[in-house]
Design an enzyme around this catalytic site. Structure first.
Site, short mmCIF file in Angstrom:
data_model
loop_
_atom_site.label_atom_id
_atom_site.label_comp_id
_atom_site.label_asym_id
_atom_site.label_seq_id
_atom_site.Cartn_x
_atom_site.Cartn_y
_atom_site.Cartn_z
N ASP A 136 -10.15 2.49 2.51
CA ASP A 136 -10.27 1.95 3.87
C ASP A 136 -10.98 2.93 4.81
OD1 ASP A 136 -9.06 -0.54 3.50
OD2 ASP A 136 -7.05 0.25 3.84
N LYS A 177 0.82 -1.23 0.00
CA LYS A 177 0.00 0.00 0.00
C LYS A 177 0.85 1.27 0.00
CE LYS A 177 -4.00 -1.95 2.42
NZ LYS A 177 -5.00 -1.70 3.48
#
Ligand code: NAP
Length: 294
Positions: A114, A77
């Protein structure tokens, strides 16, 4: 459960996928493929095991191969931050990209879904986080998305972490994104939990404690009473009921696990890629089945 088989892959099938290392336990492929099937979309979601030093090559590869997007999971990420052509403000502030949208011309836009997935699942559980007093346990990658989400809508956030310097760095990083007062930080100690727990409306576990195979662990020591009036959001979803959730419920608090966050971050990504509303409950049931080994 029986599902109708997906149509055969053809030259018209649109591909998306997820890169991670390792990737074999990811529930994202069954979650997204169940959604495509339910929507009748000729799309397919493929897991790719990509070694950490090969992320740049992988991104070039998926562009060349014509994928419409990818998700990224641990440990990729952060690496994608400097590899995509453009970043959303959330991805930049959180410091992580979990969804890449690849335009027809190959241009890549890095998102972080997220934070939105966390907030959506929190609201769905009946919690209104605006102005709430939130205690976030942990200061790793997941905590960054949670603190960004809460601070940016005006929650009063305190971050407690085993390594306090990481909590302080996270609080400083998110100060600019805060709609209200900047996040505060400290060490994850029994004394801090006693002092801050009593005033908390919301406790979020974003440590990895309680996660399989260490299911007997909890960030909340047994000798410290869990605040019965607080809402516990445990980001861990394997197992579905963590030791911390049991502690909270024994104290009279409401508690949820992190599976709805996982589903909602996936739903956001699917909608970005396809332009279609995601079938959230289909995706949720697919995750449940995958976690049960079905
Ligand atoms: P990470 O970056 O490795 O961070 C781990 C965190 O846990 C750090 O704050 C670390 O503290 C703390 N920790 C680890 N072992 C500890 C111990 N023995 N005692 C006290 N603290 C400890 O991991 P992550 O990516 O943030 O993931 C954290 C959890 O969130 C995992 O269970 C993951 O599955 C879950 N998650 C869920 C979702 C969802 O959609 N529901 C999304 C992402 C992550 P130090 O800083 O001191 O090392």
């Amino acid at each position: 459960m029986t599902t109708s088989p997906r149509p055969p892959l053809t030259g018209k099938t649109r591909l998306v996928g997820v890169i991670g290392w390792p990737i074999e336990h990811s529930v994202s492929p069954p979650m997204h493929n169940a959604a495509f099937e339910a929507l009748g979309l000729d799309w397919c979601y493929v897991p790719f095991a990509v070694a950490p030093e090969r992320v740049a090559e992988a991104l070039s590869g998926v562009r060349v191969l014509g994928l419409r997007g990818i998700n990224a999971t641990v440990p990729h990420k952060q690496a994608l931050l400097s590899l995509v052509d453009e970043l959303t403000p959330a991805a930049r502030a959180i410091g992580a990209v979990n969804t890449v949208v690849i335009a027809e011309n190959g241009r890549t836009l890095g998102h972080n879904t997220d934070a939105a997935g966390f907030l959506r699942s929190l609201r769905e559980a009946g919690v209104a986080p605006e102005g709430a007093s939130a205690l976030v346990l942990g200061a790793g990658g997941a905590a960054r998305a949670v603190v960004y989400a809460l601070a940016s809508i005006g929650a009063r956030v305190t971050i407690l972490n085993r390594t306090p310097a990481r909590a302080e760095a996270l609080a400083a990083d998110m100060a600019g994104a805060a709609a209200g007062e900047p996040p505060r930080a400290g060490a994850l100690t029994p004394e801090a939990l006693v002092a801050l727990g009593a005033g908390a409306d919301l406790v979020v576990n974003s440590t990895s404690l309680g996660m399989w195979p260490h299911t007997e662990t909890s960030p909340w020591p047994e000798e410290v009473p869990f605040p019965g009036g607080a809402f516990l959001y445990d980001l861990v979803y394997n197992p579905r009921r963590t030791r911390l959730m049991a502690q909270a419920e024994a104290a009279g608090a409401r508690a949820v696990d992190g599976l709805r966050m996982l589903v909602h971050q996936g739903a956001e990504a699917l909608t970005m890629w396809t332009g279609v509303a995601a079938p959230v409950e289909v995706m949720y049931r697919a995750c449940e089945r995958a976690l049960e080994g079905g």
